[in-house]
Design an enzyme around this catalytic site. Structure first.
Site, PDB file in Angstrom:
ATOM      1  N   LYS A  38       0.820  -1.214   0.000  1.00  0.00           N
ATOM      2  CA  LYS A  38       0.000   0.000   0.000  1.00  0.00           C
ATOM      3  C   LYS A  38       0.850   1.259   0.000  1.00  0.00           C
ATOM      4  O   LYS A  38       1.796   1.381   0.769  1.00  0.00           O
ATOM      5  CB  LYS A  38      -0.921  -0.001   1.220  1.00  0.00           C
ATOM      6  N   GLY A  43       6.267   0.771   5.995  1.00  0.00           N
ATOM      7  CA  GLY A  43       7.185  -0.162   5.338  1.00  0.00           C
ATOM      8  C   GLY A  43       7.317   0.098   3.845  1.00  0.00           C
ATOM      9  O   GLY A  43       8.416   0.059   3.286  1.00  0.00           O
ATOM     10  N   CYS A  44       6.199   0.376   3.206  1.00  0.00           N
ATOM     11  CA  CYS A  44       6.207   0.621   1.765  1.00  0.00           C
ATOM     12  C   CYS A  44       6.934   1.922   1.429  1.00  0.00           C
ATOM     13  O   CYS A  44       7.615   2.014   0.406  1.00  0.00           O
ATOM     14  CB  CYS A  44       4.778   0.641   1.225  1.00  0.00           C
ATOM     15  N   THR A  45       6.812   2.909   2.294  1.00  0.00           N
ATOM     16  CA  THR A  45       7.518   4.172   2.085  1.00  0.00           C
ATOM     17  C   THR A  45       9.022   3.961   2.228  1.00  0.00           C
ATOM     18  O   THR A  45       9.809   4.448   1.402  1.00  0.00           O
ATOM     19  CB  THR A  45       7.009   5.244   3.065  1.00  0.00           C
ATOM     20  N   ALA A  48      10.204   2.100  -0.933  1.00  0.00           N
ATOM     21  CA  ALA A  48      10.190   2.978  -2.101  1.00  0.00           C
ATOM     22  C   ALA A  48      11.324   3.996  -2.040  1.00  0.00           C
ATOM     23  O   ALA A  48      11.976   4.280  -3.048  1.00  0.00           O
ATOM     24  CB  ALA A  48       8.838   3.689  -2.212  1.00  0.00           C
TER      25      ALA A  48
END
EC number: 1.11.1.24
Length: 160
Positions: A38, A43-45, A48
């Site tokens: 998401k 975590g995704c930030t 990325a």
């Protein structure tokens, strides 16, 4: 199950750049596809931003980097703007591509089983064959460095 050594499944998805992207258009190039749950989550930030920080090193080697989640193009646009991401994010709202790459299915989070996006990555060689498959990425913030290290050690994957 690993996808390594298998022909990478083709896809046709809308990207954050407004274009439609398919694996066929990247024939002859090394492609890194990273799947994440998401936009704008911790975590995704971190993941990325790690790819963002290594992007020049990847691009200088002729590597195509694409992030994939089921988030909308509008959500991707906000995420890219907030984090200064220099690469395209693909939207797979019906998870067809993610399923083909074994990046969507049953997973265990905090001891509970659920169905969702499995954080994973594939490196597809210029011949269209999966060279490396991280079927489950445990530490999102460390993963971009792992991908870069793998590419740097395999001379057949880059232009330099």
């Amino acid at each position: 199950m690993s996808l390594e050594g298998k022909k990478a499944p083709d896809f046709n998805l809308e990207g954050s750049d407004g274009a439609c992207h398919s694996l066929k258009e990247y024939a002859g190039k090394t492609v890194v596809l990273y799947f994440y749950p998401k936009d704008s989550t911790p975590g995704c930030t971190k993941e990325a931003c790690g790819f963002r920080d290594d992007y020049t090193k990847l691009a200088n080697r002729g590597i195509v980097l694409l992030g994939v989640s089921k988030d909308s193009i509008a959500s991707h646009g906000k995420f890219i703007a907030a984090q200064g991401l220099p690469f395209v994010l693909l939207s797979d709202p019906d998870t067809t591509m993610m399923q083909a790459y074994e990046a969507f299915g049953e997973k265990v989070m905090y001891g509970k089983k659920s169905t969702g996006t499995i954080r994973s990555t594939v490196v597809i060689g210029p011949d269209g064959v999966v060279r490396k498959h991280w079927a489950k990425v445990a530490k999102a913030e460390q993963h971009p460095a792992e991908v870069l290290a793998f590419i740097e050690q395999d001379r057949t994957l880059s232009l330099s």
